[in-house]
Design an enzyme around this catalytic site. Structure first.
Site, PDB file in Angstrom:
ATOM      1  N   PRO A  49       0.795  -1.224   0.000  1.00  0.00           N
ATOM      2  CA  PRO A  49       0.000   0.000   0.000  1.00  0.00           C
ATOM      3  C   PRO A  49       0.833   1.282   0.000  1.00  0.00           C
ATOM      4  O   PRO A  49       1.830   1.396   0.712  1.00  0.00           O
ATOM      5  CB  PRO A  49      -0.806  -0.103   1.297  1.00  0.00           C
ATOM      6  CG  PRO A  49      -0.924  -1.564   1.541  1.00  0.00           C
ATOM      7  CD  PRO A  49       0.377  -2.142   1.070  1.00  0.00           C
ATOM      8  N   ASN A  50       0.395   2.205  -0.826  1.00  0.00           N
ATOM      9  CA  ASN A  50       0.919   3.567  -0.939  1.00  0.00           C
ATOM     10  C   ASN A  50       2.282   3.677  -1.610  1.00  0.00           C
ATOM     11  O   ASN A  50       2.764   4.788  -1.830  1.00  0.00           O
ATOM     12  CB  ASN A  50       0.944   4.257   0.429  1.00  0.00           C
ATOM     13  CG  ASN A  50      -0.435   4.349   1.023  1.00  0.00           C
ATOM     14  OD1 ASN A  50      -1.373   4.797   0.362  1.00  0.00           O
ATOM     15  ND2 ASN A  50      -0.588   3.912   2.257  1.00  0.00           N
ATOM     16  N   ARG A  52       4.877  11.299  -1.834  1.00  0.00           N
ATOM     17  CA  ARG A  52       4.549  11.282  -0.408  1.00  0.00           C
ATOM     18  C   ARG A  52       5.809  11.244   0.449  1.00  0.00           C
ATOM     19  O   ARG A  52       6.750  10.512   0.151  1.00  0.00           O
ATOM     20  CB  ARG A  52       3.645  10.091  -0.076  1.00  0.00           C
ATOM     21  CG  ARG A  52       4.316   8.734  -0.230  1.00  0.00           C
ATOM     22  CD  ARG A  52       3.394   7.574   0.102  1.00  0.00           C
ATOM     23  NE  ARG A  52       3.308   7.319   1.514  1.00  0.00           N
ATOM     24  CZ  ARG A  52       3.770   6.222   2.111  1.00  0.00           C
ATOM     25  NH1 ARG A  52       4.348   5.279   1.400  1.00  0.00           N
ATOM     26  NH2 ARG A  52       3.654   6.059   3.399  1.00  0.00           N
ATOM     27  N   TYR A  97      11.236   8.967   1.989  1.00  0.00           N
ATOM     28  CA  TYR A  97      11.342   8.020   0.888  1.00  0.00           C
ATOM     29  C   TYR A  97      12.106   8.545  -0.322  1.00  0.00           C
ATOM     30  O   TYR A  97      12.337   7.801  -1.265  1.00  0.00           O
ATOM     31  CB  TYR A  97       9.939   7.582   0.443  1.00  0.00           C
ATOM     32  CG  TYR A  97       9.129   6.978   1.565  1.00  0.00           C
ATOM     33  CD1 TYR A  97       9.491   5.764   2.134  1.00  0.00           C
ATOM     34  CD2 TYR A  97       8.013   7.630   2.077  1.00  0.00           C
ATOM     35  CE1 TYR A  97       8.762   5.214   3.181  1.00  0.00           C
ATOM     36  CE2 TYR A  97       7.276   7.083   3.112  1.00  0.00           C
ATOM     37  CZ  TYR A  97       7.655   5.875   3.653  1.00  0.00           C
ATOM     38  OH  TYR A  97       6.932   5.334   4.687  1.00  0.00           O
ATOM     39  N   ASN A 146       8.221  -5.217  -0.283  1.00  0.00           N
ATOM     40  CA  ASN A 146       8.027  -4.108   0.644  1.00  0.00           C
ATOM     41  C   ASN A 146       6.536  -4.096   0.941  1.00  0.00           C
ATOM     42  O   ASN A 146       5.749  -3.574   0.149  1.00  0.00           O
ATOM     43  CB  ASN A 146       8.471  -2.778   0.042  1.00  0.00           C
ATOM     44  CG  ASN A 146       8.334  -1.631   1.035  1.00  0.00           C
ATOM     45  OD1 ASN A 146       7.565  -1.709   1.991  1.00  0.00           O
ATOM     46  ND2 ASN A 146       9.066  -0.560   0.791  1.00  0.00           N
ATOM     47  N   ALA A 162       2.572  -0.732   5.027  1.00  0.00           N
ATOM     48  CA  ALA A 162       1.929  -0.829   6.347  1.00  0.00           C
ATOM     49  C   ALA A 162       1.533  -2.261   6.706  1.00  0.00           C
ATOM     50  O   ALA A 162       1.424  -2.597   7.885  1.00  0.00           O
ATOM     51  CB  ALA A 162       0.710   0.083   6.393  1.00  0.00           C
ATOM     52  N   GLU A 212      12.478  -8.951   2.877  1.00  0.00           N
ATOM     53  CA  GLU A 212      11.642  -7.777   3.138  1.00  0.00           C
ATOM     54  C   GLU A 212      12.517  -6.536   3.033  1.00  0.00           C
ATOM     55  O   GLU A 212      13.609  -6.489   3.609  1.00  0.00           O
ATOM     56  CB  GLU A 212      11.043  -7.901   4.542  1.00  0.00           C
ATOM     57  CG  GLU A 212      10.144  -6.757   4.939  1.00  0.00           C
ATOM     58  CD  GLU A 212       9.541  -6.985   6.316  1.00  0.00           C
ATOM     59  OE1 GLU A 212       8.789  -7.961   6.498  1.00  0.00           O
ATOM     60  OE2 GLU A 212       9.857  -6.182   7.216  1.00  0.00           O
ATOM     61  N   HIS A 237      12.547  -2.174   3.180  1.00  0.00           N
ATOM     62  CA  HIS A 237      11.902  -0.903   3.500  1.00  0.00           C
ATOM     63  C   HIS A 237      12.867   0.213   3.142  1.00  0.00           C
ATOM     64  O   HIS A 237      14.039   0.170   3.533  1.00  0.00           O
ATOM     65  CB  HIS A 237      11.545  -0.825   4.986  1.00  0.00           C
ATOM     66  CG  HIS A 237      10.571  -1.868   5.383  1.00  0.00           C
ATOM     67  ND1 HIS A 237       9.232  -1.748   5.126  1.00  0.00           N
ATOM     68  CD2 HIS A 237      10.744  -3.062   5.989  1.00  0.00           C
ATOM     69  CE1 HIS A 237       8.609  -2.829   5.569  1.00  0.00           C
ATOM     70  NE2 HIS A 237       9.515  -3.650   6.080  1.00  0.00           N
ATOM     71  N   ARG A 255      11.626   5.153  13.249  1.00  0.00           N
ATOM     72  CA  ARG A 255      10.338   5.834  13.093  1.00  0.00           C
ATOM     73  C   ARG A 255       9.421   5.546  14.278  1.00  0.00           C
ATOM     74  O   ARG A 255       9.878   5.139  15.336  1.00  0.00           O
ATOM     75  CB  ARG A 255       9.717   5.405  11.762  1.00  0.00           C
ATOM     76  CG  ARG A 255      10.599   5.842  10.575  1.00  0.00           C
ATOM     77  CD  ARG A 255       9.990   5.526   9.262  1.00  0.00           C
ATOM     78  NE  ARG A 255       8.726   6.242   9.094  1.00  0.00           N
ATOM     79  CZ  ARG A 255       7.861   5.983   8.122  1.00  0.00           C
ATOM     80  NH1 ARG A 255       8.135   5.051   7.228  1.00  0.00           N
ATOM     81  NH2 ARG A 255       6.732   6.665   8.014  1.00  0.00           N
TER      82      ARG A 255
END
Length: 152
Positions: free
Chosen positions: A11-12, A19, A24, A75, A78, A99, A101, A108
């Site tokens: 997502p996103n 964003r 990012y 990735n 969320a 995985e 990120h 964070r």
């Protein structure tokens, strides 16, 4: 050997470059895909890319591709922090996965410090921006695909 890798973006991630560029970076999703494809070609690796904002679609893609690919670079966005369905899909197909990120999830918000998907992945790369996707590919083609899967 010509490896086949599936890159999955949750997502996103389709909004990369728009964003939270302080986290990012300014590279767009399309530019990221182009960069990964260029690096894959240099390494003789076939890549497929899939992005979805929907958990079930990602689970379906993993299941559909389970007999066609040698590795998964994911990735989950969320979904990393709560998707037991995604965790179960990655575990069930027994395909080595990494995985990734782009941001350092451990620097964070506290809720981002826990990944439910990482324990069923071969490894995790966090905080290295777009380069993390290339490092994950290199890890899989240099060592990860040929060795038996041992997660613990």
């Amino acid at each position: 050997m010509n490896h086949k890798l599936l890159y999955i973006f949750g997502p996103n991630l389709n909004l990369l470059g728009e964003r939270e560029t302080s986290l990012y970076g300014s590279m767009s999703y399309d530019a990221l895909i182009k960069k990964i494809a260029e690096e894959s070609k240099k390494r003789g690796v076939q890549t497929e890319f899939f992005q979805s904002n929907h958990e079930g679609e990602i689970v379906d893609k993993i299941q559909q591709k389970r007999k066609e690919i040698d590795g998964i670079i994911i990735n989950p966005g969320a979904l990393t922090h709560y998707s037991i369905a995604l965790r179960d899909a990655l575990s069930a197909v027994k395909i080595r996965s990494i995985e990734v990120h782009m941001s350092n999830i451990y620097a964070r918000e506290e809720f981002r410090h826990h990944s439910v998907t990482a324990p069923v992945c071969w490894g995790q790369i966090s905080g290295l921006g777009w380069i993390g996707y290339i490092l994950a590919m290199d890890a899989l083609i240099l060592k990860g695909i040929e060795e038996p899967i041992r997660l613990a």
